[in-house]
Scaffold this motif. Structure first.
Motif, PDB file in Angstrom:
ATOM      1  N   MET A  53       0.831  -1.186   0.000  1.00 26.81           N
ATOM      2  CA  MET A  53       0.000   0.000   0.000  1.00 26.81           C
ATOM      3  C   MET A  53       0.869   1.241   0.000  1.00 26.81           C
ATOM      4  N   ASP A  54       0.381   2.255  -0.692  1.00 27.03           N
ATOM      5  CA  ASP A  54       1.106   3.508  -0.825  1.00 27.03           C
ATOM      6  C   ASP A  54       0.149   4.654  -0.530  1.00 27.03           C
ATOM      7  N   ILE A  55       0.519   5.540   0.392  1.00 31.23           N
ATOM      8  CA  ILE A  55      -0.272   6.730   0.682  1.00 31.23           C
ATOM      9  C   ILE A  55       0.465   7.915   0.099  1.00 31.23           C
ATOM     10  N   ARG A  56      -0.228   8.658  -0.734  1.00 31.71           N
ATOM     11  CA  ARG A  56       0.382   9.758  -1.489  1.00 31.71           C
ATOM     12  C   ARG A  56      -0.671  10.826  -1.766  1.00 31.71           C
ATOM     13  N   TYR A  57      -0.207  11.956  -2.329  1.00 33.38           N
ATOM     14  CA  TYR A  57      -1.157  12.989  -2.739  1.00 33.38           C
ATOM     15  C   TYR A  57      -2.073  12.441  -3.826  1.00 33.38           C
ATOM     16  N   THR A  58      -3.315  12.848  -3.776  1.00 35.75           N
ATOM     17  CA  THR A  58      -4.303  12.423  -4.764  1.00 35.75           C
ATOM     18  C   THR A  58      -3.943  12.995  -6.129  1.00 35.75           C
ATOM     19  N   GLU A  59      -4.151  12.189  -7.159  1.00 35.99           N
ATOM     20  CA  GLU A  59      -3.838  12.550  -8.546  1.00 35.99           C
ATOM     21  C   GLU A  59      -5.096  12.444  -9.402  1.00 35.99           C
ATOM     22  N   PRO A  60      -5.118  13.119 -10.557  1.00 32.75           N
ATOM     23  CA  PRO A  60      -6.300  13.051 -11.429  1.00 32.75           C
ATOM     24  C   PRO A  60      -6.706  11.617 -11.792  1.00 32.75           C
ATOM     25  N   GLY A  61      -5.746  10.737 -11.965  1.00 34.28           N
ATOM     26  CA  GLY A  61      -6.045   9.359 -12.319  1.00 34.28           C
ATOM     27  C   GLY A  61      -6.743   8.566 -11.227  1.00 34.28           C
ATOM     28  N   ASP A  62      -6.841   9.120 -10.026  1.00 34.49           N
ATOM     29  CA  ASP A  62      -7.508   8.447  -8.910  1.00 34.49           C
ATOM     30  C   ASP A  62      -9.017   8.663  -8.902  1.00 34.49           C
ATOM     31  N   ILE A  63      -9.495   9.612  -9.664  1.00 34.73           N
ATOM     32  CA  ILE A  63     -10.886  10.056  -9.539  1.00 34.73           C
ATOM     33  C   ILE A  63     -11.884   8.909  -9.705  1.00 34.73           C
ATOM     34  N   ASN A  64     -11.758   8.109 -10.739  1.00 32.57           N
ATOM     35  CA  ASN A  64     -12.740   7.035 -10.949  1.00 32.57           C
ATOM     36  C   ASN A  64     -12.744   6.041  -9.796  1.00 32.57           C
ATOM     37  N   ASP A  65     -11.560   5.658  -9.326  1.00 32.07           N
ATOM     38  CA  ASP A  65     -11.502   4.731  -8.187  1.00 32.07           C
ATOM     39  C   ASP A  65     -12.092   5.354  -6.932  1.00 32.07           C
ATOM     40  N   LEU A  66     -11.820   6.640  -6.712  1.00 31.51           N
ATOM     41  CA  LEU A  66     -12.347   7.298  -5.513  1.00 31.51           C
ATOM     42  C   LEU A  66     -13.861   7.483  -5.593  1.00 31.51           C
ATOM     43  N   LYS A  67     -14.378   7.657  -6.797  1.00 28.63           N
ATOM     44  CA  LYS A  67     -15.835   7.678  -6.967  1.00 28.63           C
ATOM     45  C   LYS A  67     -16.419   6.330  -6.558  1.00 28.63           C
ATOM     46  N   ASP A  68     -15.714   5.269  -6.887  1.00 25.99           N
ATOM     47  CA  ASP A  68     -16.153   3.927  -6.488  1.00 25.99           C
ATOM     48  C   ASP A  68     -16.152   3.800  -4.962  1.00 25.99           C
ATOM     49  N   VAL A  69     -15.119   4.334  -4.327  1.00 26.80           N
ATOM     50  CA  VAL A  69     -15.069   4.330  -2.860  1.00 26.80           C
ATOM     51  C   VAL A  69     -16.304   5.047  -2.303  1.00 26.80           C
ATOM     52  N   LEU A  70     -16.611   6.197  -2.868  1.00 25.83           N
ATOM     53  CA  LEU A  70     -17.768   6.967  -2.395  1.00 25.83           C
ATOM     54  C   LEU A  70     -19.081   6.244  -2.663  1.00 25.83           C
ATOM     55  N   ASP A  71     -19.198   5.619  -3.830  1.00 18.83           N
ATOM     56  CA  ASP A  71     -20.432   4.887  -4.136  1.00 18.83           C
ATOM     57  C   ASP A  71     -20.655   3.732  -3.163  1.00 18.83           C
ATOM     58  N   HIS A  72     -19.572   3.120  -2.696  1.00 20.76           N
ATOM     59  CA  HIS A  72     -19.694   1.994  -1.769  1.00 20.76           C
ATOM     60  C   HIS A  72     -19.858   2.432  -0.311  1.00 20.76           C
ATOM     61  N   THR A  73     -19.267   3.558   0.062  1.00 21.82           N
ATOM     62  CA  THR A  73     -19.357   4.013   1.458  1.00 21.82           C
ATOM     63  C   THR A  73     -20.519   4.965   1.693  1.00 21.82           C
ATOM     64  N   LYS A  74     -21.001   5.596   0.637  1.00 17.74           N
ATOM     65  CA  LYS A  74     -22.113   6.560   0.746  1.00 17.74           C
ATOM     66  C   LYS A  74     -21.757   7.758   1.624  1.00 17.74           C
ATOM     67  N   LEU A  75     -20.454   8.080   1.704  1.00 15.37           N
ATOM     68  CA  LEU A  75     -20.029   9.230   2.508  1.00 15.37           C
ATOM     69  C   LEU A  75     -20.644  10.519   1.966  1.00 15.37           C
ATOM     70  N   PHE A  76     -20.547  10.706   0.655  1.00 13.55           N
ATOM     71  CA  PHE A  76     -21.251  11.783  -0.040  1.00 13.55           C
ATOM     72  C   PHE A  76     -21.379  11.367  -1.497  1.00 13.55           C
ATOM     73  N   GLN A  77     -22.136  12.120  -2.262  1.00 11.81           N
ATOM     74  CA  GLN A  77     -22.387  11.754  -3.654  1.00 11.81           C
ATOM     75  C   GLN A  77     -21.105  11.836  -4.476  1.00 11.81           C
ATOM     76  N   SER A  78     -20.821  10.770  -5.204  1.00 11.73           N
ATOM     77  CA  SER A  78     -19.566  10.707  -5.958  1.00 11.73           C
ATOM     78  C   SER A  78     -19.493  11.722  -7.089  1.00 11.73           C
ATOM     79  N   ASP A  79     -20.631  12.190  -7.578  1.00  2.48           N
ATOM     80  CA  ASP A  79     -20.582  13.175  -8.665  1.00  2.48           C
ATOM     81  C   ASP A  79     -20.068  14.535  -8.186  1.00  2.48           C
TER      82      ASP A  79
END
Length: 152
Positions: A1-27
């Protein structure tokens, strides 16, 4: 595992995280990230990547009109990756990043409902203390619970 600054290429995966956790709307994510990705603000976004996939993130902002105080607005990890230390790692790395910037205090708000019992326990284990509770803040019967931690 690697913790780093968020990059543009992370957006789709992070939307998936949000869709699964329901923290807030991924859009909302792309707009929220734009200032950080463009270097237009002081916000900090960290991402945890595992096997080329973003599986969690932590988002903090400086508190306006306060000296060295930051607010953790979001922390989310894919449900199947939870309870593996990823959230703790993201928070610890964010705290280290902020200490390098001479931050003094981190605060985090969460809900007082039973469904957030785990979140409140998480922050207590991470060294945060419950500092305040505002009754019915999020809605009737849903208190805002504010946690605090010194970063020195």
């Amino acid at each position: 595992m690697d913790i780093r600054y968020t990059e543009p290429g992370d957006i789709n995966d992070l939307k998936d995280v949000l869709d699964h956790t329901k923290l807030f709307q991924s859009d909302l994510l792309e707009d929220m990230l734009s200032g950080f990705l463009n270097g237009d603000n002081e916000e900090l976004w960290l991402t945890c990547e595992n096997n080329g996939r973003a599986i969690g993130f932590c988002y903090t902002v400086p508190e306006q009109m306060a000296e060295g105080t930051w607010n953790m607005l979001a922390l989310a990890v894919l449900p199947e990756a939870q309870r593996q230390g990823i959230g703790r790692g993201l928070v610890a790395q964010m705290e280290a990043e902020l200490q390098e910037q001479a931050a003094r205090v981190m605060i985090v708000d969460t809900s007082g409902t039973h469904s957030f019992d785990g979140a409140r326990a998480f922050y207590l284990k991470a060294g945060y203390s419950e500092e305040a509770r505002i009754r019915d803040f999020w809605g009737e019967g849903d208190d805002k619970v504010i946690f605090w931690k010194a970063l020195d």
